[in-house]
Design a protein around this motif. Structure first.
Motif, PDB file in Angstrom:
ATOM      1  N   ASN A 129      84.020 -11.860  13.482  1.00 26.54           N
ATOM      2  CA  ASN A 129      84.045 -11.252  12.155  1.00 26.54           C
ATOM      3  C   ASN A 129      83.714 -12.311  11.114  1.00 26.54           C
ATOM      4  N   TYR A 130      82.866 -11.949  10.160  1.00 26.59           N
ATOM      5  CA  TYR A 130      82.515 -12.834   9.048  1.00 26.59           C
ATOM      6  C   TYR A 130      82.839 -12.094   7.756  1.00 26.59           C
ATOM      7  N   MET A 131      83.736 -12.651   6.947  1.00 25.31           N
ATOM      8  CA  MET A 131      84.198 -12.023   5.719  1.00 25.31           C
ATOM      9  C   MET A 131      83.721 -12.806   4.505  1.00 25.31           C
ATOM     10  N   MET A 132      83.328 -12.074   3.463  1.00 22.47           N
ATOM     11  CA  MET A 132      82.940 -12.681   2.193  1.00 22.47           C
ATOM     12  C   MET A 132      83.711 -11.979   1.086  1.00 22.47           C
ATOM     13  N   SER A 133      84.222 -12.743   0.134  1.00 19.65           N
ATOM     14  CA  SER A 133      84.976 -12.175  -0.973  1.00 19.65           C
ATOM     15  C   SER A 133      84.557 -12.865  -2.261  1.00 19.65           C
ATOM     16  N   ASP A 134      84.196 -12.073  -3.256  1.00 27.66           N
ATOM     17  CA  ASP A 134      83.809 -12.596  -4.567  1.00 27.66           C
ATOM     18  C   ASP A 134      84.678 -11.946  -5.633  1.00 27.66           C
ATOM     19  N   ALA A 135      85.111 -12.728  -6.595  1.00 23.11           N
ATOM     20  CA  ALA A 135      85.870 -12.209  -7.721  1.00 23.11           C
ATOM     21  C   ALA A 135      85.299 -12.803  -9.000  1.00 23.11           C
ATOM     22  N   THR A 136      85.014 -11.947  -9.963  1.00 24.74           N
ATOM     23  CA  THR A 136      84.543 -12.393 -11.261  1.00 24.74           C
ATOM     24  C   THR A 136      85.622 -12.033 -12.273  1.00 24.74           C
ATOM     25  N   VAL A 137      86.408 -13.028 -12.626  1.00 20.91           N
ATOM     26  CA  VAL A 137      87.521 -12.846 -13.550  1.00 20.91           C
ATOM     27  C   VAL A 137      87.307 -13.818 -14.702  1.00 20.91           C
TER      28      VAL A 137
END
Length: 74
Positions: free
Chosen positions: A45-53
């Motif tokens: 499994n390859y996970m990517m997470s982006d947050a623009t705060v």
């Protein structure tokens, strides 16, 4: 062989400003029937997470998890 992809994304706004969150996951697996009652399982499994705060670093996070297992049928 099996593979899948999923993504979730949401936006929110509040007193501190607008924020956007995006999560994605690529998953793949290889399954081998070694004998009539034993199956070998290889998965990744390859996970990517982006947050623009507002006020935060926009760089995303990534992770990889691999797995091996045996399934016994009787």
């Amino acid at each position: 062989f099996a593979a899948s992809y999923g993504m979730s994304s949401w936006e929110t706004s509040g007193n501190l400003g607008d924020a956007t969150f995006t999560n994605s996951l690529f998953s793949g697996g290889l399954y081998y029937q070694a004998t009539k009652s034993l199956k070998m399982v290889f998965e990744g499994n390859y996970m990517m997470s982006d947050a623009t705060v507002p006020g935060s670093d926009p760089d995303g996070n990534t992770a990889f998890a691999g797995a091996f297992g045996l399934m016994l049928f009787y």
